[in-house]
Design a protein around this motif. Structure first.
Motif, PDB file in Angstrom:
ATOM      1  N   UNK A  21       0.829  -1.196   0.000  1.00 28.04           N
ATOM      2  CA  UNK A  21       0.000   0.000   0.000  1.00 28.04           C
ATOM      3  C   UNK A  21       0.870   1.255   0.000  1.00 28.04           C
ATOM      4  N   UNK A  24       2.372   1.730  -3.445  1.00 25.35           N
ATOM      5  CA  UNK A  24       1.360   2.195  -4.401  1.00 25.35           C
ATOM      6  C   UNK A  24       1.036   3.666  -4.186  1.00 25.35           C
ATOM      7  N   UNK A  25       0.783   3.996  -2.920  1.00 25.53           N
ATOM      8  CA  UNK A  25       0.323   5.364  -2.662  1.00 25.53           C
ATOM      9  C   UNK A  25       1.440   6.366  -2.892  1.00 25.53           C
ATOM     10  N   UNK A  28       1.906   6.693  -6.755  1.00 23.50           N
ATOM     11  CA  UNK A  28       0.871   7.475  -7.436  1.00 23.50           C
ATOM     12  C   UNK A  28       0.907   8.935  -7.010  1.00 23.50           C
ATOM     13  N   UNK A  29       1.198   9.166  -5.720  1.00 21.95           N
ATOM     14  CA  UNK A  29       1.322  10.556  -5.276  1.00 21.95           C
ATOM     15  C   UNK A  29       2.438  11.244  -6.036  1.00 21.95           C
ATOM     16  N   UNK A  31       3.426  10.527  -9.038  1.00 23.29           N
ATOM     17  CA  UNK A  31       2.937  10.801 -10.392  1.00 23.29           C
ATOM     18  C   UNK A  31       2.143  12.104 -10.413  1.00 23.29           C
ATOM     19  N   UNK A  32       1.348  12.335  -9.350  1.00 25.57           N
ATOM     20  CA  UNK A  32       0.531  13.546  -9.332  1.00 25.57           C
ATOM     21  C   UNK A  32       1.374  14.779  -9.056  1.00 25.57           C
ATOM     22  N   UNK A  33       2.297  14.655  -8.107  1.00 27.67           N
ATOM     23  CA  UNK A  33       3.036  15.837  -7.666  1.00 27.67           C
ATOM     24  C   UNK A  33       4.168  16.191  -8.625  1.00 27.67           C
TER      25      UNK A  33
ATOM     26  N   UNK B 107      -8.413   1.998  -0.954  1.00 26.42           N
ATOM     27  CA  UNK B 107      -7.093   2.139  -0.353  1.00 26.42           C
ATOM     28  C   UNK B 107      -7.049   3.332   0.602  1.00 26.42           C
ATOM     29  N   UNK B 121      -3.390  14.869  -1.518  1.00 27.14           N
ATOM     30  CA  UNK B 121      -2.649  14.803  -2.789  1.00 27.14           C
ATOM     31  C   UNK B 121      -3.533  14.225  -3.885  1.00 27.14           C
ATOM     32  N   UNK B 122      -4.315  13.199  -3.548  1.00 26.24           N
ATOM     33  CA  UNK B 122      -5.114  12.573  -4.602  1.00 26.24           C
ATOM     34  C   UNK B 122      -6.261  13.442  -5.080  1.00 26.24           C
ATOM     35  N   UNK B 187      -0.694   9.018 -15.716  1.00 25.25           N
ATOM     36  CA  UNK B 187      -0.941  10.390 -15.253  1.00 25.25           C
ATOM     37  C   UNK B 187      -2.296  10.881 -15.726  1.00 25.25           C
TER      38      UNK B 187
END
Lengths: 315, 302
Positions: A21, A24-25, A28-29, A31-33, B107, B121-122, B187
């Motif tokens: 977890x 993953x988190x 992905x975070x 990828x966003x930031x 999650x 963030x999400x 993305x």
């Protein structure tokens, strides 16, 4: 003996899952930031660092030159004030009118209210492109369904003013307003009927029940709607570029930034037209445009993120 | 009360009062609905069947039947391609976005350190990836070049290995391509699923904890609890999210640009309205098909 072994397998599983977890988190975070970090790092780079192979994130020569350029080209401060005023006014008016309509649809049933709510759903479904041209025509010779010519003798051209935004948001028909009405309706439907009855027995009329009891309870959904509406108005280029042609508003400035850059940088004596450099200034411009939103989000997010279960998005 | 009876009005019951106030509360919206939605909608339908000459002193509208529709579908060079493009793109993206956001919502609903940070963030893409900013981002040269230097090669390598692995395991080639392309566009998918995550998360939080407790006592694992409790309970929201994603993906497509350009650059209002109506019909058909298939499987608790 067997029990302890069993326990340890369980705890192993739990550990493994939390590691998965975490990976993953974090991934992905990232990828966003990542785009934001990248924008910041390019924005503070000096021109000499652009082609330097050793510079990836942290520049060798710091400079705020890109910011200065972007602020100058975008006419940043007046634009910021204009955009902020526009977004704030439409946001508040939209939230107020949508809350009224949402409460009306949820709790104050009258004949035909179901059919009218079908109309709300229709406004969500029909893409704004379909009605854009008639609205444009309508605003160009605004008659308020034939009323204005009777009063003043001629129609009014509302384009290139803030009136289209104000009128559509007072009447809960601005950008994505159908969605906000839907959110409010779902939320107000979730408040128990007994609350309303108790208020009535204590002598509160419909208006008082709404303003004193329902609205204070609805703060999470109000925050959600305010945030959505503010952000979407801020970023919207679809309606903004149609209604306003010359005003300095962030989304217009941004969408015309590439052209402006090409002209301005070419005209300047010190710079030659380097597409990569132009792109860097453009990225700085984008960063400057989203910066106010991110700052607002930082303040609101706590409220927003932790209280979603009561926002009324789910009925 | 006496004043009211003096004025000759009947005293109203509470239900009547509520109905009256309800109408008053909805009235602003109703006015706007007529002025800014219904009349324009009908007008646009009328425009789509007519040719429009806009001049300085006003415009003349003459009825020409289906000509605009025929022109959009057969003569215009880019309309068909753009329409099919945006539909195909949507069919590819919607399942990915919905499944991905459900997964993330599950999650993010679990307890772990830094959950508040992860959540904020999400939801960031809700702010950043909308409207003009997303457009400019996709055309940014800096991102192209730095992307090519580093991350793209890495992700390319990664998906290549997974691809080989899955192909050897006997998974069908189409599915493998679909999945690996999804990983490469991560993305895009993450940035489009902010609102959907929010909706799912809100839905999951309304499921009563007793259900999970009972299932745990009966010996269900977390995996089973997801399929037997979480999924059926959020299935109405899957439908909401599918609809929202479809509308959202259409709103951001190139179709919008094309329609706007036809209307405001070449001033062909009739053709533009016809395009917009074909587009609206396409959306409606897609929506109807998908709601038909999903609504059969949706579980409602009451």
């Amino acid at each position: 003996m067997i029990l302890t072994r069993f326990l340890s397998v369980e705890s192993w599983k739990r550990w493994l899952w939390s590691i998965v977890r975490l990976v993953l988190i974090t991934g992905l975070s990232f990828v966003i930031v990542y785009p934001i970090i990248q924008k910041i790092s390019t924005a503070i780079k000096d021109k000499t660092d652009i082609y330097s192979p050793i510079v990836v994130f942290i520049p060798e020569h710091f400079s705020l030159d890109n910011f200065k350029k972007a602020i100058e080209f975008m006419d940043y401060w007046p634009t910021l004030i204009n955009t902020f005023t526009l977004s704030a006014v439409t946001t508040i008016l939209t939230a107020a009118s949508c809350a009224l309509a949402g409460y009306g649809f949820a709790r104050l049933k009258f004949k035909g209210s179901k059919i009218l709510f079908g109309g709300v759903v229709l406004t969500i479904l029909v893409p704004p492109t379909t009605i854009l041209i008639p609205i444009y025509m309508n605003l160009k010779d605004f008659t308020l369904m034939g009323l204005l010519p009777l009063l003043s003798g001629k129609s009014v051209n509302l384009l290139n003013s803030y009136w289209p935004f104000i009128l559509t948001s007072i009447t809960a028909n601005s950008l994505k307003a159908g969605l906000y009405i839907f959110i409010f309706r779902q939320f107000f439907r979730g408040i128990p009927k007994e609350v309303e009855e108790a208020a009535y027995i204590d002598g509160a009329g419909v208006g008082k029940t709404f303003s004193r009891i329902m609205l204070p309870n609805a703060i999470p959904s109000i925050v959600t709607v305010l945030l959505f509406s503010f952000v979407w108005q801020w970023n919207d280029s679809f309606f903004t570029t149609t209604y306003l042609t010359t005003s300095k508003v962030m989304s217009i400035q941004l969408s015309s930034l590439p052209y402006n850059l090409a002209i301005m940088l070419e005209g300047g004596a010190a710079t030659n037209k380097d597409p990569f450099y132009m792109s860097i200034v453009q990225d700085t411009g984008v960063l400057l445009a989203i910066l106010p939103l991110v700052i607002i989000y930082l303040f609101v997010q706590r409220y927003f993120v932790e209280s979603i279960e009561r926002t009324g998005i789910v009925g | 009360m006496r004043l009211i009876t003096k004025l000759g009005l009947k005293p109203r019951t509470y239900a009547e009062q509520k109905a009256l106030w309800g109408f008053i509360y909805v009235l602003p919206w109703l006015l706007g609905f007529f002025v800014f939605f219904l009349v324009p909608l009908l007008n646009s339908l009328r425009y789509s069947f007519s040719s429009i000459d806009a001049k300085g002193d006003g415009m003349t509208i003459s009825f020409i039947g289906m000509k605009n529709y025929v022109e959009a579908l057969t003569v215009n060079t880019s309309f068909n391609r753009t329409l099919t493009n945006s539909i195909v793109q949507m069919v590819v993206n919607v399942p990915l976005i919905v499944i991905f956001s459900l997964f993330l919502a599950v999650l993010l609903n679990q307890k772990f350190i830094g959950r508040a940070l992860a959540r904020s963030i999400f939801f960031l893409p809700v702010i950043l990836a909308s409207g003009v900013i997303a457009n400019l981002d996709s055309s940014s040269l800096v991102q192209e070049i730095t992307g090519q230097n580093g991350s793209d090669i890495m992700s390319g390598l990664g998906t290549f290995e997974i691809e080989q692995f899955m192909l050897q395991a006997g998974v069908s080639e189409n599915i493998v391509n679909y999945l690996t392309s999804a990983v490469d566009r991560i993305y895009q998918i993450v940035s489009q699923s902010g609102v959907q995550i929010l909706i799912f998360l809100a839905g999951i939080q309304t499921i009563s904890p007793q259900l999970y407790e009972a299932s745990k006592i009966e010996g269900a694992t977390g995996y089973e609890a997801f399929w037997k409790i979480t999924l059926p309970m959020v299935s109405p929201l899957i439908m909401v999210n599918v609809i929202y994603t479809i509308i959202d993906s259409f709103a951001g497509s190139e179709m919008t640009e094309l329609i706007k350009d036809t209307g405001f650059r070449s001033f062909n209002f009739g053709l533009s309205s016809a395009m917009a109506w074909i587009y609206f019909l396409a959306i409606t058909i897609v929506l109807l098909i998908s709601t038909y298939f999903i609504s059969k499987r949706v579980f409602y608790q009451d």
